[in-house]
Design a protein around this motif. Sequence first.
Motif, PDB file in Angstrom:
ATOM      1  N   TRP A   5     -47.146  15.280 -31.103  1.00 26.84           N
ATOM      2  CA  TRP A   5     -45.757  15.513 -31.509  1.00 26.84           C
ATOM      3  C   TRP A   5     -45.772  16.376 -32.764  1.00 26.84           C
ATOM      4  O   TRP A   5     -46.425  16.035 -33.746  1.00 26.84           O
ATOM      5  CB  TRP A   5     -45.057  14.189 -31.794  1.00 26.84           C
ATOM      6  N   ILE A   6     -45.052  17.486 -32.751  1.00 26.44           N
ATOM      7  CA  ILE A   6     -44.981  18.398 -33.894  1.00 26.44           C
ATOM      8  C   ILE A   6     -43.519  18.562 -34.284  1.00 26.44           C
ATOM      9  O   ILE A   6     -42.664  18.801 -33.430  1.00 26.44           O
ATOM     10  CB  ILE A   6     -45.587  19.775 -33.554  1.00 26.44           C
ATOM     11  N   THR A   7     -43.236  18.450 -35.575  1.00 27.43           N
ATOM     12  CA  THR A   7     -41.898  18.679 -36.099  1.00 27.43           C
ATOM     13  C   THR A   7     -41.965  19.783 -37.142  1.00 27.43           C
ATOM     14  O   THR A   7     -42.784  19.724 -38.054  1.00 27.43           O
ATOM     15  CB  THR A   7     -41.326  17.407 -36.742  1.00 27.43           C
ATOM     16  N   GLU A   8     -41.134  20.779 -36.990  1.00 30.51           N
ATOM     17  CA  GLU A   8     -41.042  21.862 -37.965  1.00 30.51           C
ATOM     18  C   GLU A   8     -39.740  21.693 -38.739  1.00 30.51           C
ATOM     19  O   GLU A   8     -38.689  21.493 -38.148  1.00 30.51           O
ATOM     20  CB  GLU A   8     -41.071  23.223 -37.272  1.00 30.51           C
ATOM     21  N   CYS A  17     -34.508  19.828 -39.855  1.00 26.22           N
ATOM     22  CA  CYS A  17     -35.507  19.983 -38.790  1.00 26.22           C
ATOM     23  C   CYS A  17     -35.091  21.132 -37.892  1.00 26.22           C
ATOM     24  O   CYS A  17     -33.961  21.188 -37.428  1.00 26.22           O
ATOM     25  CB  CYS A  17     -35.620  18.713 -37.967  1.00 26.22           C
ATOM     26  N   ASN A  18     -35.996  22.056 -37.661  1.00 27.68           N
ATOM     27  CA  ASN A  18     -35.696  23.215 -36.829  1.00 27.68           C
ATOM     28  C   ASN A  18     -36.189  23.079 -35.400  1.00 27.68           C
ATOM     29  O   ASN A  18     -35.578  23.585 -34.480  1.00 27.68           O
ATOM     30  CB  ASN A  18     -36.304  24.478 -37.428  1.00 27.68           C
ATOM     31  N   THR A  23     -46.259  17.446 -26.587  1.00 26.83           N
ATOM     32  CA  THR A  23     -47.271  17.986 -25.682  1.00 26.83           C
ATOM     33  C   THR A  23     -48.178  16.863 -25.199  1.00 26.83           C
ATOM     34  O   THR A  23     -48.653  16.061 -25.991  1.00 26.83           O
ATOM     35  CB  THR A  23     -48.135  19.048 -26.398  1.00 26.83           C
ATOM     36  N   LEU A  24     -48.424  16.828 -23.897  1.00 26.52           N
ATOM     37  CA  LEU A  24     -49.378  15.904 -23.298  1.00 26.52           C
ATOM     38  C   LEU A  24     -50.563  16.728 -22.823  1.00 26.52           C
ATOM     39  O   LEU A  24     -50.422  17.578 -21.946  1.00 26.52           O
ATOM     40  CB  LEU A  24     -48.747  15.152 -22.123  1.00 26.52           C
ATOM     41  N   ARG A  25     -51.735  16.522 -23.429  1.00 22.09           N
ATOM     42  CA  ARG A  25     -52.935  17.296 -23.086  1.00 22.09           C
ATOM     43  C   ARG A  25     -53.845  16.464 -22.195  1.00 22.09           C
ATOM     44  O   ARG A  25     -54.208  15.349 -22.533  1.00 22.09           O
ATOM     45  CB  ARG A  25     -53.691  17.698 -24.338  1.00 22.09           C
ATOM     46  N   LEU A  26     -54.221  17.044 -21.066  1.00 20.21           N
ATOM     47  CA  LEU A  26     -55.144  16.412 -20.136  1.00 20.21           C
ATOM     48  C   LEU A  26     -56.352  17.331 -19.979  1.00 20.21           C
ATOM     49  O   LEU A  26     -56.203  18.477 -19.565  1.00 20.21           O
ATOM     50  CB  LEU A  26     -54.466  16.183 -18.783  1.00 20.21           C
ATOM     51  N   ARG A  27     -57.529  16.833 -20.295  1.00 20.93           N
ATOM     52  CA  ARG A  27     -58.755  17.632 -20.241  1.00 20.93           C
ATOM     53  C   ARG A  27     -59.738  16.959 -19.298  1.00 20.93           C
ATOM     54  O   ARG A  27     -59.941  15.754 -19.353  1.00 20.93           O
ATOM     55  CB  ARG A  27     -59.363  17.749 -21.638  1.00 20.93           C
ATOM     56  N   HIS A  28     -60.371  17.766 -18.423  1.00 23.80           N
ATOM     57  CA  HIS A  28     -61.289  17.220 -17.439  1.00 23.80           C
ATOM     58  C   HIS A  28     -62.452  18.192 -17.222  1.00 23.80           C
ATOM     59  O   HIS A  28     -62.246  19.404 -17.148  1.00 23.80           O
ATOM     60  CB  HIS A  28     -60.552  16.986 -16.114  1.00 23.80           C
ATOM     61  N   SER A  29     -63.660  17.658 -17.135  1.00 28.25           N
ATOM     62  CA  SER A  29     -64.837  18.479 -16.828  1.00 28.25           C
ATOM     63  C   SER A  29     -64.800  18.848 -15.350  1.00 28.25           C
ATOM     64  O   SER A  29     -64.570  17.999 -14.488  1.00 28.25           O
ATOM     65  CB  SER A  29     -66.123  17.720 -17.121  1.00 28.25           C
ATOM     66  N   ILE A  30     -65.041  20.131 -15.074  1.00 32.31           N
ATOM     67  CA  ILE A  30     -65.080  20.592 -13.687  1.00 32.31           C
ATOM     68  C   ILE A  30     -66.437  21.251 -13.437  1.00 32.31           C
ATOM     69  O   ILE A  30     -67.014  21.883 -14.321  1.00 32.31           O
ATOM     70  CB  ILE A  30     -63.936  21.586 -13.373  1.00 32.31           C
ATOM     71  N   TRP A  31     -66.964  21.067 -12.285  1.00 32.26           N
ATOM     72  CA  TRP A  31     -68.203  21.644 -11.800  1.00 32.26           C
ATOM     73  C   TRP A  31     -69.410  21.168 -12.590  1.00 32.26           C
ATOM     74  O   TRP A  31     -70.325  20.598 -12.054  1.00 32.26           O
ATOM     75  CB  TRP A  31     -68.114  23.171 -11.762  1.00 32.26           C
ATOM     76  N   ARG A  32     -69.447  21.351 -13.920  1.00 36.20           N
ATOM     77  CA  ARG A  32     -70.529  20.891 -14.796  1.00 36.20           C
ATOM     78  C   ARG A  32     -69.918  20.234 -16.032  1.00 36.20           C
ATOM     79  O   ARG A  32     -68.732  20.362 -16.301  1.00 36.20           O
ATOM     80  CB  ARG A  32     -71.398  22.075 -15.249  1.00 36.20           C
ATOM     81  N   ASP A  33     -70.748  19.533 -16.825  1.00 32.78           N
ATOM     82  CA  ASP A  33     -70.258  18.878 -18.044  1.00 32.78           C
ATOM     83  C   ASP A  33     -69.803  19.878 -19.101  1.00 32.78           C
ATOM     84  O   ASP A  33     -68.961  19.562 -19.934  1.00 32.78           O
ATOM     85  CB  ASP A  33     -71.343  17.978 -18.642  1.00 32.78           C
ATOM     86  N   TRP A  34     -70.344  21.082 -19.093  1.00 33.46           N
ATOM     87  CA  TRP A  34     -70.036  22.065 -20.127  1.00 33.46           C
ATOM     88  C   TRP A  34     -68.829  22.935 -19.800  1.00 33.46           C
ATOM     89  O   TRP A  34     -68.417  23.764 -20.605  1.00 33.46           O
ATOM     90  CB  TRP A  34     -71.250  22.947 -20.415  1.00 33.46           C
TER      91      TRP A  34
END
Length: 80
Positions: A5-8, A17-18, A23-34
């Motif tokens: 959550w960001i407030t400017e 407040c302007n 934001t909901l961030r979803l991160r997943h490894s694909i194919w390899r760990d790197w």
Amino acid sequence: ASLEWITEAHTWTSFMCNKHTLTLRLRHSIWRDWLRLEVAPRLTWERQMKDDDDEAWGDTWKNASPSLILSLEIRFEELY
């Protein structure tokens, strides 16, 4: 997964407040760990300034604009 959550705001000449961003961030490894894929849906509420009264809140926060962030991350330190 993470939630952000960001407030400017500003304080000149009074506190106002302007913009708010959720934001909901979803991160997943694909194919390899790197190799990672990140998908981040986002909602942004931006305050609309009115000519007659710049302190009027009214219905300005009801309109949210959605967006989507896609990113691909390569973690080189995990390759070696």
